[in-house]
Design an enzyme around this catalytic site. Structure first.
Site, PDB file in Angstrom:
ATOM      1  N   HIS A  79      14.159  24.228  20.504  1.00 54.10           N
ATOM      2  CA  HIS A  79      13.221  24.209  21.623  1.00 54.10           C
ATOM      3  C   HIS A  79      11.948  24.947  21.246  1.00 54.10           C
ATOM      4  CE1 HIS A  79      11.759  24.354  25.740  1.00 54.10           C
ATOM      5  NE2 HIS A  79      11.487  25.634  25.544  1.00 54.10           N
TER       6      HIS A  79
ATOM      7  N   GLU B 234      -0.171  -3.139  15.474  1.00 56.81           N
ATOM      8  CA  GLU B 234      -0.823  -1.994  14.817  1.00 56.81           C
ATOM      9  C   GLU B 234      -2.326  -2.254  14.656  1.00 56.81           C
ATOM     10  OE1 GLU B 234       1.186  -0.759  11.235  1.00 56.81           O
ATOM     11  OE2 GLU B 234       2.967  -0.125  12.338  1.00 56.81           O
TER      12      GLU B 234
HETATM   13  C1  LIG Z   1       0.006  -4.812   7.190  1.00 53.97           C
HETATM   14  C2  LIG Z   1       1.447  -4.464   6.900  1.00 53.97           C
HETATM   15  C3  LIG Z   1       1.970  -3.271   7.375  1.00 53.97           C
HETATM   16  C4  LIG Z   1       3.286  -2.932   7.084  1.00 53.97           C
HETATM   17  N1  LIG Z   1       3.791  -1.754   7.556  1.00 53.97           N
HETATM   18  C5  LIG Z   1       5.071  -1.417   7.289  1.00 53.97           C
HETATM   19  C6  LIG Z   1       5.604  -0.183   7.732  1.00 53.97           C
HETATM   20  O1  LIG Z   1       4.919   0.619   8.367  1.00 53.97           O
HETATM   21  N2  LIG Z   1       6.887   0.109   7.416  1.00 53.97           N
HETATM   22  C7  LIG Z   1       7.680  -0.763   6.707  1.00 53.97           C
HETATM   23  O2  LIG Z   1       8.845  -0.449   6.447  1.00 53.97           O
HETATM   24  N3  LIG Z   1       7.205  -1.944   6.275  1.00 53.97           N
HETATM   25  C8  LIG Z   1       5.919  -2.282   6.555  1.00 53.97           C
HETATM   26  N4  LIG Z   1       5.430  -3.466   6.081  1.00 53.97           N
HETATM   27  C9  LIG Z   1       6.338  -4.351   5.315  1.00 53.97           C
HETATM   28  C10 LIG Z   1       6.482  -3.874   3.883  1.00 53.97           C
HETATM   29  O3  LIG Z   1       5.209  -3.847   3.267  1.00 53.97           O
HETATM   30  C11 LIG Z   1       7.423  -4.782   3.134  1.00 53.97           C
HETATM   31  O4  LIG Z   1       8.646  -4.873   3.822  1.00 53.97           O
HETATM   32  C12 LIG Z   1       7.692  -4.288   1.732  1.00 53.97           C
HETATM   33  O5  LIG Z   1       6.500  -4.196   0.987  1.00 53.97           O
HETATM   34  C13 LIG Z   1       8.686  -5.194   1.009  1.00 53.97           C
HETATM   35  O6  LIG Z   1       8.906  -4.714  -0.266  1.00 53.97           O
HETATM   36  P1  LIG Z   1       9.314  -5.693  -1.470  1.00 53.97           P
HETATM   37  O7  LIG Z   1       9.530  -4.800  -2.634  1.00 53.97           O
HETATM   38  O8  LIG Z   1      10.390  -6.589  -1.019  1.00 53.97           O
HETATM   39  O9  LIG Z   1       8.043  -6.620  -1.691  1.00 53.97           O
HETATM   40  P2  LIG Z   1       6.496  -6.352  -1.932  1.00 53.97           P
HETATM   41  O10 LIG Z   1       6.068  -5.018  -1.497  1.00 53.97           O
HETATM   42  O11 LIG Z   1       5.813  -7.533  -1.353  1.00 53.97           O
HETATM   43  O12 LIG Z   1       6.361  -6.389  -3.522  1.00 53.97           O
HETATM   44  C14 LIG Z   1       6.604  -7.545  -4.247  1.00 53.97           C
HETATM   45  C15 LIG Z   1       5.851  -7.470  -5.544  1.00 53.97           C
HETATM   46  O13 LIG Z   1       6.262  -8.554  -6.377  1.00 53.97           O
HETATM   47  C16 LIG Z   1       5.142  -9.032  -7.096  1.00 53.97           C
HETATM   48  N5  LIG Z   1       5.430 -10.401  -7.498  1.00 53.97           N
HETATM   49  C17 LIG Z   1       5.619 -11.486  -6.721  1.00 53.97           C
HETATM   50  N6  LIG Z   1       5.916 -12.563  -7.464  1.00 53.97           N
HETATM   51  C18 LIG Z   1       5.905 -12.152  -8.757  1.00 53.97           C
HETATM   52  C19 LIG Z   1       6.134 -12.811  -9.989  1.00 53.97           C
HETATM   53  N7  LIG Z   1       6.429 -14.108 -10.063  1.00 53.97           N
HETATM   54  N8  LIG Z   1       6.041 -12.083 -11.126  1.00 53.97           N
HETATM   55  C20 LIG Z   1       5.740 -10.764 -11.100  1.00 53.97           C
HETATM   56  N9  LIG Z   1       5.519 -10.101  -9.939  1.00 53.97           N
HETATM   57  C21 LIG Z   1       5.601 -10.781  -8.787  1.00 53.97           C
HETATM   58  C22 LIG Z   1       3.993  -8.915  -6.090  1.00 53.97           C
HETATM   59  O14 LIG Z   1       2.744  -8.855  -6.753  1.00 53.97           O
HETATM   60  C23 LIG Z   1       4.343  -7.598  -5.392  1.00 53.97           C
HETATM   61  O15 LIG Z   1       3.703  -6.495  -5.986  1.00 53.97           O
HETATM   62  C24 LIG Z   1       4.105  -3.820   6.329  1.00 53.97           C
HETATM   63  C25 LIG Z   1       3.568  -5.009   5.841  1.00 53.97           C
HETATM   64  C26 LIG Z   1       2.257  -5.328   6.118  1.00 53.97           C
HETATM   65  C27 LIG Z   1       1.704  -6.611   5.581  1.00 53.97           C
END
Ligand SMILES: Cc1cc2nc3c(=O)[nH]c(=O)nc-3n(C[C@H](O)[C@H](O)[C@H](O)COP(=O)(O)OP(=O)(O)OC[C@H]3O[C@@H](n4cnc5c(N)ncnc54)[C@H](O)[C@@H]3O)c2cc1C
Length: 464
Positions: free
Chosen positions: A443, A187
């Site tokens: 279509h 991307e």
């Molecule tokens: C550049 C990029 C582009 C992407 N594009 C896509 C896409 O187009 N489509 C898609 O499906 N996925 C995409 N992804 C992947 C997607 O962002 C992740 O799969 C998704 O964010 C995962 O969600 P999550 O809730 O598991 O974790 P996260 O979104 O990582 O959230 C975890 C949260 O936990 C918090 N946290 C961590 N440790 C602690 C702690 N000890 N105490 C309190 N808070 C804490 C962090 O601050 C964070 O806010 C992309 C990722 C990147 C990097």
């Protein structure tokens, strides 16, 4: 202060955590979500959403260059990178603040601070005001992941970037090297290449977009090369020599090491789960490399402790995280949800052309011993694709020849990230070729190619 008690505490407010919290509250649970940085997690702040906003700018820029083809005039086409980034940051901010409103509306308690697990059922949160103790019989780890750093290739934010730097770039690259050709790498390669950076992608695996069907990867590669990108497969970046305004990359390919000079490198070599500093080892949580090991219901093996989303391993996708969040909340509330089916989670890459897929690739279906039927339909045979000026693309379907089950669907071309959901619904309904053939597609739409691809698997395609 006495410990606050909840029915469920969620750690991390990304698309896994905030969705789990809202679903739990909808089901009548008292829920707290702890977040150390930003509501919305990586997805809304530094992932899915801001990248798509930037890619939209690149797409419009590309179309402006094609204005004449559409009978339009567009002179003096240019861009302002700061303005592109400003729009992307604004979109991210708007959505992240929306998450705050949703949590409030659902009466979820939000605690800003870093959480750890001092004992089973207990959460300690380090906040600006000190440490707060909380407890709940159900705790959901949704701490997400961060960029993987390989020794010698570590981002520095100046000339070597990770995805956060690339989303808020200090300069526009003239000569760019992207290390890694998964969705994130491709991307960014697509974005900067479209804006005029001379872009090279180096991939260690046999082909770019290695998780996609081989035919789709090859198709996408050809398109990227037509757009001026250089693709080097089965190649490894061994070392980066960093100067003030250039980086020399040492690239090994076919047993030979060559050097390559660029002004910017983006490292997109995968991600690692945020498993540190939480006290997981002391609780006896099993960790495989950098992710928490769970069963199909996201249970960690420690009573009342669940892990969802990126911290629980592949596929690293926001919709997988959210779906797991809903499932776990329902489980905690005493429901009987279905476990997640990894084969029904679509993957989308928003490069130009877009790539989207669900289920088994042709090679994987064969490896698994299926006797298969494969259908293909090219964009050039579709009226809407021609009208849009998007004649390059392919829709490929893989069926079990014996039962007619749709095993997988793979697409490359305009808007396929929107189309794929049709096949995802089909798979969720356990559809066979018969229902798909009976379905009437409107279509003119790109979706007609989905029908034709199915028809082709049975030698019945009409328009090709
Ligand atoms: C550049 C990029 C582009 C992407 N594009 C896509 C896409 O187009 N489509 C898609 O499906 N996925 C995409 N992804 C992947 C997607 O962002 C992740 O799969 C998704 O964010 C995962 O969600 P999550 O809730 O598991 O974790 P996260 O979104 O990582 O959230 C975890 C949260 O936990 C918090 N946290 C961590 N440790 C602690 C702690 N000890 N105490 C309190 N808070 C804490 C962090 O601050 C964070 O806010 C992309 C990722 C990147 C990097």
């Amino acid at each position: 202060m006495a410990a606050r008690n909840f029915d469920m505490i969620v750690i991390g407010a990304g698309p896994g955590g905030y969705v789990a919290a809202i679903r739990g509250a909808q089901l009548g649970l008292s829920v707290a979500v702890v977040e150390r940085e930003h509501l919305g997690g990586i997805c809304l702040n530094w992932g899915c959403i801001p990248t798509k906003a930037m890619l939209r700018s690149a797409e419009v820029f590309h179309l402006m260059h094609r204005a004449k083809e559409f009978g339009l005039n567009a002179d003096g086409i240019g861009y302002d990178l700061d303005a592109v980034v400003k729009r992307s940051r604004g979109v991210a901010k708007q959505l992240a603040s929306g998450v705050g409103h949703l949590l409030k509306k659902n009466k979820v308690t939000v605690v800003m601070g870093a959480a750890s697990l001092p004992a089973r059922g207990k959460v300690a949160v380090r906040t600006d005001a000190g440490t707060e103790e909380m407890s709940a019989p159900a705790i959901v780890l949704a701490t997400g992941a961060r960029a993987r750093e390989l020794p010698g290739l570590e981002p520095d934010g100046k000339r070597v970037w990770n995805y956060k730097h690339a989303l808020n770039p200090p300069h526009m690259p003239k000569k760019l090297l992207v290390i890694g050709s998964g969705a994130i790498g491709i991307e960014f390669a697509s974005f900067f290449n479209t804006l005029g950076a001379e872009t090279t992608v180096v991939e260690v695996m046999e082909r770019i977009l290695p998780v996609e069907d081989a035919e789709i990867s090859a198709f996408a590669k050809k398109q990227f090369e037509k757009q001026g990108m250089t693709i080097r497969e089965k190649a490894t970046v061994k070392k980066l020599d960093r100067g003030a305004d250039k980086v020399t990359a040492h690239v090994e390919q076919g047993g030979k090491i060559e050097t390559m000079e660029v002004d910017t490198v983006i490292s997109a070599v995968g991600i690692v789960g945020n498993v540190e500093g939480l006290g997981l080892e002391a609780l006896g949580v099993k960790i495989d490399r950098t992710h928490v090991v769970t069963d199909e219901y996201c249970r960690t093996g420690v009573e009342g402790l669940y892990a969802i989303g990126d911290v629980a391993g592949a596929p690293w996708l926001a919709h997988k995280a959210s779906h797991e969040g809903v499932m776990v909340a329902e489980l905690v509330a005493g429901g009987h949800p279905h476990p997640i089916r990894p084969g029904s989670i679509a993957g989308c890459t928003y490069c130009h052309p877009q790539v989207a897929s669900v289920g088994l690739t042709e090679a994987r279906a064969k490896e698994k011993g299926f006797e298969i039927r494969v259908g293909r339909f090219p964009f050039i045979g579709n009226g809407k694709a021609i009208a849009l000026g998007e004649p390059e693309g392919l829709v490929k379907t893989v069926f079990d020849a014996k039962t007619g089950e749709l095993l997988g669907a793979h697409m490359v071309g305009a808007e396929v990230t929107e189309l794929i959901q049709g096949y995802v619904v089909g798979r969720a309904l356990e559809t066979t070729e018969a229902e798909l053939m009976e379905t009437v597609f409107p279509h003119p739409t790109l979706s007609e190619m989905m029908h034709e691809s199915v028809l082709d698997a049975w030698g019945r395609a009409i328009h090709f």
